[in-house]
Design a protein around this motif. Sequence first.
Motif, mmCIF file in Angstrom:
data_model
loop_
_atom_site.group_PDB
_atom_site.id
_atom_site.type_symbol
_atom_site.label_atom_id
_atom_site.label_comp_id
_atom_site.label_asym_id
_atom_site.label_seq_id
_atom_site.Cartn_x
_atom_site.Cartn_y
_atom_site.Cartn_z
ATOM 1 N N SER A 1 0.864 -1.176 0.000
ATOM 2 C CA SER A 1 0.000 0.000 0.000
ATOM 3 C C SER A 1 0.897 1.221 0.000
ATOM 4 O O SER A 1 1.942 1.233 0.661
ATOM 5 C CB SER A 1 -0.901 0.025 1.232
ATOM 6 O OG SER A 1 -1.694 1.194 1.253
ATOM 7 N N VAL B 1 -5.251 9.345 -0.818
ATOM 8 C CA VAL B 1 -5.476 8.289 -1.800
ATOM 9 C C VAL B 1 -4.380 7.246 -1.632
ATOM 10 O O VAL B 1 -3.197 7.577 -1.577
ATOM 11 C CB VAL B 1 -5.471 8.839 -3.243
ATOM 12 C CG1 VAL B 1 -5.580 7.710 -4.261
ATOM 13 C CG2 VAL B 1 -6.605 9.848 -3.431
ATOM 14 N N ARG B 2 -4.805 5.985 -1.544
ATOM 15 C CA ARG B 2 -3.844 4.891 -1.450
ATOM 16 C C ARG B 2 -3.933 4.035 -2.699
ATOM 17 O O ARG B 2 -4.991 3.899 -3.310
ATOM 18 C CB ARG B 2 -4.079 4.032 -0.208
ATOM 19 C CG ARG B 2 -5.375 3.224 -0.236
ATOM 20 C CD ARG B 2 -5.579 2.435 1.043
ATOM 21 N NE ARG B 2 -6.890 1.768 1.071
ATOM 22 C CZ ARG B 2 -7.415 1.221 2.142
ATOM 23 N NH1 ARG B 2 -6.758 1.236 3.295
ATOM 24 N NH2 ARG B 2 -8.596 0.643 2.081
ATOM 25 N N VAL B 3 -2.790 3.455 -3.060
ATOM 26 C CA VAL B 3 -2.743 2.438 -4.099
ATOM 27 C C VAL B 3 -2.412 1.133 -3.400
ATOM 28 O O VAL B 3 -1.342 1.000 -2.797
ATOM 29 C CB VAL B 3 -1.691 2.749 -5.181
ATOM 30 C CG1 VAL B 3 -1.590 1.602 -6.176
ATOM 31 C CG2 VAL B 3 -2.019 4.047 -5.894
ATOM 32 N N GLU C 1 -4.165 -3.481 -9.128
ATOM 33 C CA GLU C 1 -4.124 -2.311 -8.252
ATOM 34 C C GLU C 1 -5.511 -1.741 -7.972
ATOM 35 O O GLU C 1 -6.340 -1.620 -8.874
ATOM 36 C CB GLU C 1 -3.279 -1.198 -8.873
ATOM 37 C CG GLU C 1 -1.816 -1.477 -8.893
ATOM 38 C CD GLU C 1 -1.006 -0.281 -9.364
ATOM 39 O OE1 GLU C 1 0.222 -0.331 -9.212
ATOM 40 O OE2 GLU C 1 -1.575 0.690 -9.883
ATOM 41 N N ARG D 1 -7.193 1.741 -6.332
ATOM 42 C CA ARG D 1 -6.976 3.118 -5.869
ATOM 43 C C ARG D 1 -8.190 3.488 -5.037
ATOM 44 O O ARG D 1 -9.320 3.383 -5.520
ATOM 45 C CB ARG D 1 -6.801 4.086 -7.034
ATOM 46 C CG ARG D 1 -5.490 3.899 -7.744
ATOM 47 C CD ARG D 1 -5.337 4.857 -8.933
ATOM 48 N NE ARG D 1 -4.132 4.531 -9.642
ATOM 49 C CZ ARG D 1 -2.951 5.119 -9.454
ATOM 50 N NH1 ARG D 1 -2.851 6.101 -8.586
ATOM 51 N NH2 ARG D 1 -1.891 4.743 -10.122
ATOM 52 N N GLU D 2 -7.926 3.918 -3.808
ATOM 53 C CA GLU D 2 -9.009 4.201 -2.881
ATOM 54 C C GLU D 2 -8.757 5.525 -2.169
ATOM 55 O O GLU D 2 -7.607 5.874 -1.885
ATOM 56 C CB GLU D 2 -9.142 3.073 -1.849
ATOM 57 C CG GLU D 2 -9.440 1.739 -2.495
ATOM 58 C CD GLU D 2 -9.534 0.588 -1.517
ATOM 59 O OE1 GLU D 2 -10.117 -0.448 -1.885
ATOM 60 O OE2 GLU D 2 -9.019 0.704 -0.380
ATOM 61 N N ARG D 3 -9.846 6.241 -1.897
ATOM 62 C CA ARG D 3 -9.771 7.536 -1.218
ATOM 63 C C ARG D 3 -10.416 7.445 0.157
ATOM 64 O O ARG D 3 -11.530 6.927 0.299
ATOM 65 C CB ARG D 3 -10.494 8.599 -2.035
ATOM 66 C CG ARG D 3 -10.510 9.980 -1.366
ATOM 67 C CD ARG D 3 -11.125 11.055 -2.234
ATOM 68 N NE ARG D 3 -10.187 11.371 -3.298
ATOM 69 C CZ ARG D 3 -10.408 11.112 -4.605
ATOM 70 N NH1 ARG D 3 -11.533 10.569 -5.008
ATOM 71 N NH2 ARG D 3 -9.504 11.433 -5.501
#
Length: 145
Positions: A37, A51-53, A61, A63-65
């Motif tokens: 992460s 935002v994380r990858v 992958e 991508r989440e906020r």
Amino acid sequence: MAEAFWSVAYPIDADTMWKTIRQFDGLPAWHPDFGTSEIIDGAGEYEIGAVRVLTLNDGGEFRERLVGLDDSTRTLTYDIISAPAPVANYRGSMQVIPISDTKSSLVIWRSTFDPTDGSSAEDSARAMAEGAYAPALAALGTHVE
């Protein structure tokens, strides 16, 4: 819209459990499907809007906020921006609830989303709960002490 839900009770106090759950960048430490992460936007893992990858063990992958982090209710809320999963408009949350009489905790992982693969909302919700949340929460129990 699909609504997925999974919960597990742990013999671990809620404050200890929350210390692990609230780490937006810490999912790979206990989730068996993710290898890494990285926070790529925002000042840090506890900042709303971060935002994380998340990189899956197979290289995919997510991508989440981070859209909510509430210490008073022990709730972390996030949106999926993009993912190799058949979902759109995904909003997920994890909550830790204290179980008073045993000084343990209940962790609830829930989400709402639109299936994009033609599956029914009910089938998609069951697949998410049983295929993603259940094994992850099982692994969480072996990680937190």
